[in-house]
Enzyme design. Structure first.
Site, mmCIF file in Angstrom:
data_model
loop_
_atom_site.group_PDB
_atom_site.id
_atom_site.type_symbol
_atom_site.label_atom_id
_atom_site.label_comp_id
_atom_site.label_asym_id
_atom_site.label_seq_id
_atom_site.Cartn_x
_atom_site.Cartn_y
_atom_site.Cartn_z
ATOM 1 N N GLU A 125 52.167 36.651 38.834
ATOM 2 C CA GLU A 125 52.818 38.084 38.083
ATOM 3 C C GLU A 125 54.269 38.368 38.525
ATOM 4 O O GLU A 125 54.602 39.032 37.580
ATOM 5 C CB GLU A 125 51.709 38.973 39.073
ATOM 6 N N GLU A 180 41.965 43.635 52.947
ATOM 7 C CA GLU A 180 42.271 42.150 52.883
ATOM 8 C C GLU A 180 42.145 41.153 54.344
ATOM 9 O O GLU A 180 41.999 40.268 54.374
ATOM 10 C CB GLU A 180 43.643 41.839 52.349
ATOM 11 N N GLY A 193 52.117 38.529 54.137
ATOM 12 C CA GLY A 193 52.617 39.414 53.141
ATOM 13 C C GLY A 193 52.078 40.796 53.302
ATOM 14 O O GLY A 193 53.333 41.726 53.352
ATOM 15 N N ARG A 194 50.988 41.013 53.915
ATOM 16 C CA ARG A 194 50.795 42.671 54.012
ATOM 17 C C ARG A 194 51.348 43.207 55.398
ATOM 18 O O ARG A 194 51.120 44.293 55.676
ATOM 19 C CB ARG A 194 49.193 42.718 54.160
ATOM 20 N N LYS A 211 42.264 33.765 41.181
ATOM 21 C CA LYS A 211 43.471 33.114 40.626
ATOM 22 C C LYS A 211 43.227 31.759 39.989
ATOM 23 O O LYS A 211 43.747 31.537 39.100
ATOM 24 C CB LYS A 211 44.573 33.049 41.684
ATOM 25 N N HIS A 235 39.416 69.141 45.623
ATOM 26 C CA HIS A 235 38.945 69.466 44.278
ATOM 27 C C HIS A 235 38.234 68.342 43.733
ATOM 28 O O HIS A 235 38.126 68.509 42.325
ATOM 29 C CB HIS A 235 40.032 70.145 43.478
ATOM 30 N N LYS A 292 56.805 35.555 48.695
ATOM 31 C CA LYS A 292 56.861 34.563 49.895
ATOM 32 C C LYS A 292 57.022 33.154 49.563
ATOM 33 O O LYS A 292 57.879 32.301 50.070
ATOM 34 C CB LYS A 292 55.615 34.772 50.720
#
Length: 504
Positions: free
Chosen positions: A196, A335, A249-250, A477, A366, A190
């Protein structure tokens, strides 16, 4: 009565209710199933195996009125700045045609630009493109990854790799599969400054350069709300796909961030995804409180988190194509609603978001279902299943999958006594919700994801928090940047020792 007093009274009344036994609820009310199922398009939401009674639902409906849920919902769709801490509107629904007219039109223009670029790529304007290497993180990766994994497995269009982790192992693994001369590098950020993502992008450019690609930047597409930053980085303006600052963003997979999914599915598939989400938008906007699937789901969430004190919520997708759904929901829910202050800055007076976790059936049976059935924690469980199989093998595969899904919900509620051998006893009375999808298509998946988005918003309104900022991710960060710039200085002894041992 002042609204704050009315809100408190609703919560107090909910907490004062007796917790019923699920089995007794069904025995006492032959109409319980019909009263606790919501059907919307291809999705069936079965809330009947939860502890909510008619009395509890009436109190939640009153709570929704007291917190002005209808007003908050209208404000979001009207494009008002409901993200109060950042002074922004929240307009992901405009990306699928539901919202303020000007925002909807802007989103259409962005989509038209994206389609033009896709048409050009398909026509060979960028050379022979066979592979899509998409680098992003958070919502810039989780949404596209879910879409591609769920819907494009059998699509014979492009090989797509979504890389989010800054760990070089992840990027190397993707690059090893691709021919750099036939790879389109898609950078999703964005701000176009995400550490990263930009490091992964630079390494991908280096990989293409070392392989002899004459113009690696000519094979780059940028997805960003900061086009100037992308141009400065080296991306040609014609290959920059923008989106609005008011799309978080999400919540961004509907925007240009969905570009790799649109390439993998084809434009018709991407449009069907948007149409499915828009259908859920309309349902959410217009259905009453008790017929409204996202709001009803939020009532369930709030009952277990705030009334019963359950700290986690488990989601199990009984369909391999939806294996990434729990990961996607972790960011969306935690978030958004993992906050400790209300929208007005005052402390919250109860738990906020539950810890979302989960897995895929039948694998999870399981691994973790022992705790769900016999452990001391009460964990609300959500099952997501698809009626129509996604494979062409013996129908016994899908039948076994669905039978196991439905059996787990029944067993959690029913339990089994065993006085002679307590280790083989199951307490039962454990809640679950089931979402059953007729067929997994772009339309139905769009509706499902939009359901979860609106459920998250509804939870935030009921808790009086702002679901749309995420300052909690910033401190780590900042400290990471400080370590990179200054080394092991000024930290606690443990952190300094780790830095010195690992980084020298």
């Amino acid at each position: 009565m002042a609204e704050t007093d009315r809100i408190a009274a609703c919560w107090n009344a909910l907490k004062a209710l007796d917790v019923p036994d699920l089995r007794a609820l069904f025995e006492a009310d032959p109409g319980r199933l019909a009263a606790h199922v919501v059907e919307e398009g291809a999705l069936r939401f079965d809330f009947s195996k939860t502890h909510l009674t008619g009395e509890a639902l009436a109190l939640f409906a009153e709570l929704a009125e007291a917190v002005d849920f209808s007003g908050r919902r209208a404000a979001m769709f009207n494009g008002e700045a409901i993200n109060v801490t950042e002074g922004r509107a929240v307009e992901h629904s405009a990306e699928r045609g539901e919202g303020k007219a000007a925002s909807v039109e802007a989103a259409r223009e962005h989509k038209a630009r994206m389609r033009t670029l896709i048409d050009a790529i398909e026509a060979g304007a960028l050379g022979e493109i066979r592979h899509i290497l998409h680098v992003g993180i958070g919502g810039s990766a989780l949404g596209p990854d879910l879409l591609v994994d769920a819907l494009a497995r059998s699509a014979d269009r492009y090989d797509v790799a979504i890389v989010s982790n800054v760990d070089g192992v992840a990027l190397e693994e993707a690059m090893a599969r691709f021919d750099p001369a036939c790879t389109l590098l898609v950078i999703a950020s964005k701000t176009f400054t995400t550490t990263e993502t930009m490091l992964n992008a630079a390494s991908a450019i280096d990989w293409m350069t070392r392989a002899g690609v004459e113009d690696p930047y000519g094979q780059v597409v940028a997805l960003t709300a900061a086009p100037d930053k992308a141009i400065e980085w080296g991306v040609d303006e014609t290959r920059i796909l923008g989106f609005s600052e008011s799309v978080g963003g999400r919540y961004s997979l509907w925007s240009s961030i969905g570009f790799p999914a649109a390439l993998a599915l084809g434009w018709d598939g991407f449009e069907a995804l948007l149409e499915g989400a828009a259908a859920m938008d309309r349902h959410f906007r217009h259905a009453g409180p008790l017929e409204n699937a996202p709001l009803r789901a939020a009532f369930v969430d709030q009952y277990y988190a705030r009334v019963m004190g359950c700290q986690t919520r488990a989601v199990f997708a009984y369909d391999e194509r939806l294996r990434l759904l729990p990961d996607y929901l972790q960011q969306l829910e935690m978030e958004s609603n993992g906050k400790s202050v209300k929208a007005d800055g005052t402390p919250v007076d109860g738990p906020t978001a539950a810890i979302t976790w989960g897995g895929v059936g039948t694998d999870a049976q399981h691994a973790v279902f022992q705790l769900l059935h016999q452990g001391t924690h009460v964990v609300p469980v959500e099952f997501v299943a698809v009626t129509e199989a996604g494979d062409d093998l013996d129908p016994a595969h899908h039948q076994t999958l669905l039978v196991n899904c439905f059996a787990q919900g029944a067993a959690l509620m029913q339990g089994r006594e065993n006085a002679a051998d307590p280790a083989r006893a199951y307490p039962g009375n454990r809640p679950s919700t089931t979402i059953l999808i007729d067929a997994l298509t772009p339309h139905s998946l769009g509706a499902l994801i939009a359901f979860y988005e609106h459920r998250t918003f509804a939870n935030g309104v009921l808790m009086e928090i702002n679901s749309f900022d995420q300052f909690g991710v910033e401190l780590g960060k900042e400290i990471a940047r400080s370590i990179e710039q200054e080394g092991a200085q000024g930290f606690d002894p443990s952190t300094m020792a780790l830095i010195e041992r690992a980084l020298g």
